[in-house]
Design a protein around this motif. Structure first.
Motif, short mmCIF file in Angstrom:
data_model
loop_
_atom_site.label_atom_id
_atom_site.label_comp_id
_atom_site.label_asym_id
_atom_site.label_seq_id
_atom_site.Cartn_x
_atom_site.Cartn_y
_atom_site.Cartn_z
N THR A 339 -52.52 13.70 18.41
CA THR A 339 -51.71 14.69 19.10
C THR A 339 -50.37 15.13 17.99
O THR A 339 -49.61 14.07 17.74
CB THR A 339 -51.38 14.76 20.44
N THR A 341 -47.03 17.24 17.80
CA THR A 341 -46.25 18.04 18.57
C THR A 341 -44.76 18.45 17.93
O THR A 341 -44.37 17.52 17.33
CB THR A 341 -45.86 17.34 20.08
N THR A 380 -48.98 25.91 23.78
CA THR A 380 -47.64 26.41 23.21
C THR A 380 -46.98 27.48 24.26
O THR A 380 -47.91 27.93 25.34
CB THR A 380 -47.87 27.17 21.93
N ALA A 387 -48.20 22.03 20.41
CA ALA A 387 -48.93 20.88 20.61
C ALA A 387 -50.36 21.15 20.31
O ALA A 387 -50.88 22.24 20.50
CB ALA A 387 -48.67 20.33 21.91
N THR A 389 -54.07 19.14 19.75
CA THR A 389 -54.37 17.91 20.10
C THR A 389 -56.10 18.00 19.64
O THR A 389 -56.68 18.95 19.79
CB THR A 389 -54.61 17.76 21.60
#
Length: 404
Positions: A339, A341, A380, A387, A389
């Protein structure tokens, strides 16, 4: 199409054909009933046919010459979300979107005259039906007719193809994205060649030219012995510094292409180097929370994950206006989850500028993840950062002991 695909297609065609035959029998039964034919054995057979039609997985609707519904089976009830008692006697146009009603009426009229229809299950363009609650949906349809002496009856068999249409659309979008990505990769490759050529010319070329000039000057001074030794030694020190700068430039250009430590030390040190380089270049802190130190990644997985992190950080630098980035990597049950961010400005929606399907960086990340059997998701909101992932199956990214 493989053997099993052909067998399924043949089975589907045989099933549709059998249902069509039974539907025709049920309509014939209805026609006989309308004409007053009441023989006992015929009635029994007709009852059986109608029972089968009622249990059919295909939606079956029969209309008269005025296009009023006279048969509406239970599957049609589910398909159009309308009870049989509400459908019987209603015009068929009730279940056709308004913009298609005139063309449909012409088609039925033409079919009544010629007996020729371009609507055969699986062989025509997708049509659209209208549910009782106003929802439109894609369908396939086939039509047949029978004349019982008192007028013609038309039977339409319908199939909801929403799932297939969505799958076709997803496949079309995927192919379009891949074509665009391929074209963009060609452009990126040319841009990268141009950038490298410029750096080699402007950076290395100028430094090597300066070294050549210095060497000529030192050679002349030693030959003529007109300059003091201390001055020549000072010039040699400057040349050594210039050599150090040239070596650093070569390493930087090589690392931009592929960091040597990715092959020599593995993925995690390479990601650390990438994060440090990102902070040095853009002044954005990268917090690392890596809980995968015991995992040995396969070379393809290490390359893919390194490039994904690299592209994610590039997107932050270009679009986020962020002050901090968090990079999280963990092992979650049977997956490796990465992830990235940021605390930047985000995007109004996942399909905004940073989440757009036209973002070739994001398309590239999806393709890299897909090649490893994984997926990419985004989260988002405007003013709430972004973010990314990436979820990859552990069995596809982990290198087994003893594996080269």
């Amino acid at each position: 199409m493989g053997v099993h695909g052909k067998q399924r297609s043949c089975a589907a065609l045989l099933s549709s054909g059998l249902v069509a035959l039974l539907a025709g029998g049920a309509v014939l039964a209805f026609a006989r009933q309308r004409s007053g034919e009441t023989r006992a054995q015929s009635t029994l057979n007709e009852a059986r046919m109608q029972a089968i039609v009622r249990s059919s997985m295909e939606a079956i609707i029969t209309i008269d010459e005025a296009q009023r519904i006279v048969i509406f089976n239970p599957t049609a009830e589910k398909l159009f979300r309308c009870a049989t008692e509400d459908a019987l006697g209603a015009p068929l146009s009730r279940f056709i979107p308004e913009r298609f009603r005139e063309a449909h009426a012409r088609h039925v009229a033409q079919f009544g005259i010629t007996g020729v229809s371009d609507r055969q299950m699986g062989r025509q363009l997708v049509l659209f039906g209208l549910r009782a609650d106003g929802e439109e949906f894609p369908i396939e349809a086939s039509i047949s007719q029978i004349d019982d002496g008192s007028g013609k009856l038309y039977t339409v068999m319908l199939r909801d193809v929403t799932g297939r249409v969505k799958a076709d659309e997803a496949l079309r979008r995927s192919r379009e994205e891949l074509r665009e990505l391929s074209a963009n990769l060609q452009n990126v490759r040319e841009e990268e060649k141009t950038r490298i050529a410029r750096e080699l010319h402007d950076d290395l070329g100028q430094q090597l030219t300066a070294l050549k000039m210095d060497l000529s000057s030192v050679e002349a001074a030693l030959g003529e012995k007109t300059r003091p030794v201390s001055e020549i030694v000072g010039q040699l020190r400057d040349m050594r510094r210039l050599v150090d700068s040239t070596v650093a430039s070569v390493r930087r250009i090589a690392a931009d292409q592929r960091p040597i430590m990715l092959d020599d030390l593995g993925l995690l040190p390479a990601i650390d180097w990438l994060a440090d380089d990102f902070t040095n270049r853009y002044g954005v802190d990268v917090e690392r929370r890596i809980d995968a130190v015991d995992i040995l990644f396969t070379p393809p997985a290490a390359t893919a994950m390194f490039r994904i992190v690299q592209e994610a950080l590039t997107n932050v630098a270009r679009h986020a206006d962020a002050t901090r980035v968090t990079l999280d990597m963990r092992i979650d049950q049977r997956d490796c989850v990465l992830t990235v961010t940021d605390d930047g400005r985000g995007s109004p929606a996942p399909h905004g500028p940073r989440g757009s399907g036209k973002s070739f960086g994001l398309i590239g990340m999806r393709e890299r993840a897909r090649m490893l059997g994984g997926s990419v998701s985004m989260r988002t909101a405007e003013g709430e950062g972004f973010a990314l992932t990436v979820t990859l199956p552990l069995q596809r990214v982990q290198q087994e002991e003893g594996q080269p």
